[in-house]
Design a protein around this motif. Structure first.
Motif, PDB file in Angstrom:
ATOM      1  N   ALA A   1      35.335  69.332  95.925  1.00 54.38           N
ATOM      2  CA  ALA A   1      36.818  68.742  95.545  1.00 54.38           C
ATOM      3  C   ALA A   1      37.407  69.691  94.697  1.00 54.38           C
ATOM      4  O   ALA A   1      37.073  70.118  93.844  1.00 54.38           O
ATOM      5  CB  ALA A   1      36.862  67.589  95.042  1.00 54.38           C
ATOM      6  N   GLY A   2      38.832  70.156  95.009  1.00 57.79           N
ATOM      7  CA  GLY A   2      39.265  71.056  94.221  1.00 57.79           C
ATOM      8  C   GLY A   2      39.500  72.454  94.471  1.00 57.79           C
ATOM      9  O   GLY A   2      39.871  73.442  93.900  1.00 57.79           O
TER      10      GLY A   2
ATOM     11  N   PRO B   1      37.077  80.559  93.081  1.00 58.43           N
ATOM     12  CA  PRO B   1      36.885  81.518  92.381  1.00 58.43           C
ATOM     13  C   PRO B   1      35.640  81.660  91.538  1.00 58.43           C
ATOM     14  O   PRO B   1      35.062  82.778  90.908  1.00 58.43           O
ATOM     15  CB  PRO B   1      38.230  82.010  91.713  1.00 58.43           C
ATOM     16  CG  PRO B   1      39.017  81.272  92.808  1.00 58.43           C
ATOM     17  CD  PRO B   1      38.332  79.921  92.795  1.00 58.43           C
ATOM     18  N   SER B   2      35.683  80.307  90.761  1.00 61.03           N
ATOM     19  CA  SER B   2      34.630  80.330  89.618  1.00 61.03           C
ATOM     20  C   SER B   2      34.732  79.003  89.152  1.00 61.03           C
ATOM     21  O   SER B   2      35.445  78.135  89.403  1.00 61.03           O
ATOM     22  CB  SER B   2      35.140  81.279  88.371  1.00 61.03           C
ATOM     23  OG  SER B   2      36.463  80.501  87.665  1.00 61.03           O
ATOM     24  N   TRP B   3      33.643  78.407  88.415  1.00 62.36           N
ATOM     25  CA  TRP B   3      33.637  77.352  87.860  1.00 62.36           C
ATOM     26  C   TRP B   3      34.694  76.749  87.171  1.00 62.36           C
ATOM     27  O   TRP B   3      35.140  75.507  87.184  1.00 62.36           O
ATOM     28  CB  TRP B   3      32.209  76.933  87.212  1.00 62.36           C
ATOM     29  CG  TRP B   3      30.832  77.072  87.851  1.00 62.36           C
ATOM     30  CD1 TRP B   3      29.880  77.843  87.765  1.00 62.36           C
ATOM     31  CD2 TRP B   3      30.567  76.152  89.190  1.00 62.36           C
ATOM     32  NE1 TRP B   3      28.958  77.694  88.911  1.00 62.36           N
ATOM     33  CE2 TRP B   3      29.482  76.594  89.352  1.00 62.36           C
ATOM     34  CE3 TRP B   3      31.137  74.903  89.697  1.00 62.36           C
ATOM     35  CZ2 TRP B   3      28.573  75.916  90.488  1.00 62.36           C
ATOM     36  CZ3 TRP B   3      30.568  74.159  90.614  1.00 62.36           C
ATOM     37  CH2 TRP B   3      29.258  74.876  91.101  1.00 62.36           C
ATOM     38  N   GLU B   4      35.146  77.699  86.115  1.00 64.06           N
ATOM     39  CA  GLU B   4      36.167  77.439  85.401  1.00 64.06           C
ATOM     40  C   GLU B   4      37.330  77.043  85.911  1.00 64.06           C
ATOM     41  O   GLU B   4      38.140  75.931  85.757  1.00 64.06           O
ATOM     42  CB  GLU B   4      36.450  78.571  84.416  1.00 64.06           C
ATOM     43  CG  GLU B   4      35.284  78.911  83.435  1.00 64.06           C
ATOM     44  CD  GLU B   4      34.095  79.431  83.916  1.00 64.06           C
ATOM     45  OE1 GLU B   4      32.940  79.340  83.234  1.00 64.06           O
ATOM     46  OE2 GLU B   4      34.231  80.028  84.957  1.00 64.06           O
ATOM     47  N   ILE B   5      37.893  77.706  87.034  1.00 59.39           N
ATOM     48  CA  ILE B   5      38.868  77.614  87.957  1.00 59.39           C
ATOM     49  C   ILE B   5      38.726  76.275  88.693  1.00 59.39           C
ATOM     50  O   ILE B   5      39.761  75.465  88.815  1.00 59.39           O
ATOM     51  CB  ILE B   5      39.316  78.780  88.819  1.00 59.39           C
ATOM     52  CG1 ILE B   5      39.693  80.131  87.920  1.00 59.39           C
ATOM     53  CG2 ILE B   5      40.122  78.432  89.875  1.00 59.39           C
ATOM     54  CD1 ILE B   5      39.918  81.361  88.745  1.00 59.39           C
TER      55      ILE B   5
ATOM     56  N   LYS C   1      39.545  73.412  86.308  1.00 60.44           N
ATOM     57  CA  LYS C   1      41.068  73.465  86.053  1.00 60.44           C
ATOM     58  C   LYS C   1      42.051  72.856  87.017  1.00 60.44           C
ATOM     59  O   LYS C   1      42.916  72.020  86.913  1.00 60.44           O
ATOM     60  CB  LYS C   1      41.496  75.032  85.701  1.00 60.44           C
ATOM     61  CG  LYS C   1      43.093  75.277  85.343  1.00 60.44           C
ATOM     62  CD  LYS C   1      43.400  76.499  84.871  1.00 60.44           C
ATOM     63  CE  LYS C   1      44.788  76.531  84.606  1.00 60.44           C
ATOM     64  NZ  LYS C   1      45.775  75.842  85.574  1.00 60.44           N
ATOM     65  N   ARG C   2      41.476  73.121  88.307  1.00 59.78           N
ATOM     66  CA  ARG C   2      42.327  72.628  89.501  1.00 59.78           C
ATOM     67  C   ARG C   2      42.239  71.248  89.562  1.00 59.78           C
ATOM     68  O   ARG C   2      43.022  70.225  89.774  1.00 59.78           O
ATOM     69  CB  ARG C   2      41.841  73.131  90.868  1.00 59.78           C
ATOM     70  CG  ARG C   2      42.259  74.819  90.751  1.00 59.78           C
ATOM     71  CD  ARG C   2      41.573  75.447  92.295  1.00 59.78           C
ATOM     72  NE  ARG C   2      42.054  76.844  92.396  1.00 59.78           N
ATOM     73  CZ  ARG C   2      41.509  77.572  93.260  1.00 59.78           C
ATOM     74  NH1 ARG C   2      40.623  77.087  94.138  1.00 59.78           N
ATOM     75  NH2 ARG C   2      42.157  78.802  93.459  1.00 59.78           N
ATOM     76  N   LEU C   3      41.013  70.579  89.200  1.00 60.26           N
ATOM     77  CA  LEU C   3      40.608  69.343  89.384  1.00 60.26           C
ATOM     78  C   LEU C   3      41.499  68.546  88.116  1.00 60.26           C
ATOM     79  O   LEU C   3      42.379  67.433  88.426  1.00 60.26           O
ATOM     80  CB  LEU C   3      39.248  68.939  88.927  1.00 60.26           C
ATOM     81  CG  LEU C   3      38.274  69.044  90.128  1.00 60.26           C
ATOM     82  CD1 LEU C   3      36.907  69.001  89.646  1.00 60.26           C
ATOM     83  CD2 LEU C   3      38.354  68.419  91.242  1.00 60.26           C
ATOM     84  N   ARG C   4      41.585  69.205  87.093  1.00 57.91           N
ATOM     85  CA  ARG C   4      42.431  68.586  85.957  1.00 57.91           C
ATOM     86  C   ARG C   4      44.022  68.742  86.454  1.00 57.91           C
ATOM     87  O   ARG C   4      44.720  67.745  86.095  1.00 57.91           O
ATOM     88  CB  ARG C   4      42.343  69.114  84.480  1.00 57.91           C
ATOM     89  CG  ARG C   4      41.041  68.973  84.120  1.00 57.91           C
ATOM     90  CD  ARG C   4      40.619  69.362  82.592  1.00 57.91           C
ATOM     91  NE  ARG C   4      39.460  68.654  82.058  1.00 57.91           N
ATOM     92  CZ  ARG C   4      38.267  69.226  82.293  1.00 57.91           C
ATOM     93  NH1 ARG C   4      38.063  70.479  82.746  1.00 57.91           N
ATOM     94  NH2 ARG C   4      37.219  68.570  81.513  1.00 57.91           N
ATOM     95  N   ASP C   5      44.431  69.889  87.020  1.00 53.99           N
ATOM     96  CA  ASP C   5      45.683  70.023  87.331  1.00 53.99           C
ATOM     97  C   ASP C   5      46.138  68.889  88.394  1.00 53.99           C
ATOM     98  O   ASP C   5      47.633  68.591  88.565  1.00 53.99           O
ATOM     99  CB  ASP C   5      45.989  71.548  87.729  1.00 53.99           C
ATOM    100  CG  ASP C   5      45.939  72.471  86.442  1.00 53.99           C
ATOM    101  OD1 ASP C   5      45.809  71.912  85.377  1.00 53.99           O
ATOM    102  OD2 ASP C   5      45.789  73.615  86.925  1.00 53.99           O
ATOM    103  N   ARG C   6      45.546  68.368  89.117  1.00 58.47           N
ATOM    104  CA  ARG C   6      45.847  67.452  90.131  1.00 58.47           C
ATOM    105  C   ARG C   6      46.226  66.108  89.611  1.00 58.47           C
ATOM    106  O   ARG C   6      47.222  65.580  90.242  1.00 58.47           O
ATOM    107  CB  ARG C   6      44.754  67.027  91.035  1.00 58.47           C
ATOM    108  CG  ARG C   6      44.243  68.493  91.879  1.00 58.47           C
ATOM    109  CD  ARG C   6      43.202  67.761  93.027  1.00 58.47           C
ATOM    110  NE  ARG C   6      42.330  67.059  92.909  1.00 58.47           N
ATOM    111  CZ  ARG C   6      41.390  66.685  93.731  1.00 58.47           C
ATOM    112  NH1 ARG C   6      41.425  67.258  94.864  1.00 58.47           N
ATOM    113  NH2 ARG C   6      40.088  65.703  93.438  1.00 58.47           N
ATOM    114  N   GLY C   7      45.856  65.699  88.290  1.00 63.00           N
ATOM    115  CA  GLY C   7      46.312  64.911  87.507  1.00 63.00           C
ATOM    116  C   GLY C   7      46.029  63.376  88.248  1.00 63.00           C
ATOM    117  O   GLY C   7      46.833  62.329  87.984  1.00 63.00           O
ATOM    118  N   THR C   8      45.033  63.415  89.328  1.00 64.53           N
ATOM    119  CA  THR C   8      44.585  61.994  90.187  1.00 64.53           C
ATOM    120  C   THR C   8      43.497  61.544  89.453  1.00 64.53           C
ATOM    121  O   THR C   8      42.999  60.375  90.149  1.00 64.53           O
ATOM    122  CB  THR C   8      44.817  62.497  91.568  1.00 64.53           C
ATOM    123  OG1 THR C   8      43.723  63.334  91.768  1.00 64.53           O
ATOM    124  CG2 THR C   8      46.071  63.049  91.936  1.00 64.53           C
TER     125      THR C   8
END
Length: 203
Positions: free
Chosen positions: A12-13, A123-127, A130-137
């Protein structure tokens, strides 16, 4: 010629939905074999387009009736592939693309050794986080759960035929399109072509 069977998996993400949506804008030779799930729809998701959204009872009924090609339980919900979704595409000469989890992909590989499996990496664990948080779901608890699940899923990537890193969307889409084209040219899928040349020599 019948279509080919492709499996696309990613934690996911990682953007697999976005990649596939863009892919279908660039080719009409492939179709999305819509998966079924018991999870609730997210905002903007349409039944029959993004998923076949079923109740748990409906899903288990289809399992019993052998209408589900493969399935797995992930984060408390069923995910699976309806047999008719795949057969309809392949018989029409279109490549069937399954977007499924790693356990389901391994089931497909056992049932259909000729299937091509593609794994999309972040690309990385950090990204990824971040993508999971940016989804806002997702709640923070769910994000932590999905991050742990991602590490487990990526361990399966060694069993896939191709790896694509989704760093830049356009490049990831082009990479997936290249995989679809390459598989069409694989020698083992084109024995009839060689046989035709052999028949001409005999003539």
């Amino acid at each position: 010629m019948k279509g080919l069977l492709f499996v696309v998996s990613a934690p996911a993400g990682c953007g697999k939905d976005t990649i596939l949506n863009e892919l279908f804008k660039k080719t009409d030779t492939a179709g999305y074999a819509v998966s079924a799930t018991t999870r609730a729809p997210r905002g903007g998701e349409i039944n029959g387009v993004h998923y076949h959204f079923l109740t748990r009872e409906e899903f288990e009924s289809k399992i019993a009736e052998k209408e589900v090609l493969e399935y797995t339980e992930y984060c408390g919900n069923y995910y699976g592939t309806l047999r008719r979704s795949v057969n309809d595409l392949i018989e029409r000469g279109k490549d069937a693309i399954l977007k499924i989890e790693v356990e389901g992909a391994m089931n497909i590989r056992r049932m259909f050794p000729e299937a091509c499996l593609v794994f999309i990496l972040p690309p990385s664990w950090e990204i990824l986080e971040k993508r999971l948080r940016d989804r806002g779901t997702e709640t923070e608890e769910k994000i932590i759960e999905r991050s742990k699940q991602a590490r487990t899923e990526i361990e399966f990537a060694k069993n896939y035929d191709y790896l694509i890193v989704n760093d830049k969307l356009d490049a990831a889409v082009d990479d997936l399109l290249a995989v679809l084209r390459a598989e069409k040219l694989r020698r083992s899928r084109n024995d009839e072509l060689l046989n035709a040349f052999g028949e001409e020599d005999k003539a």
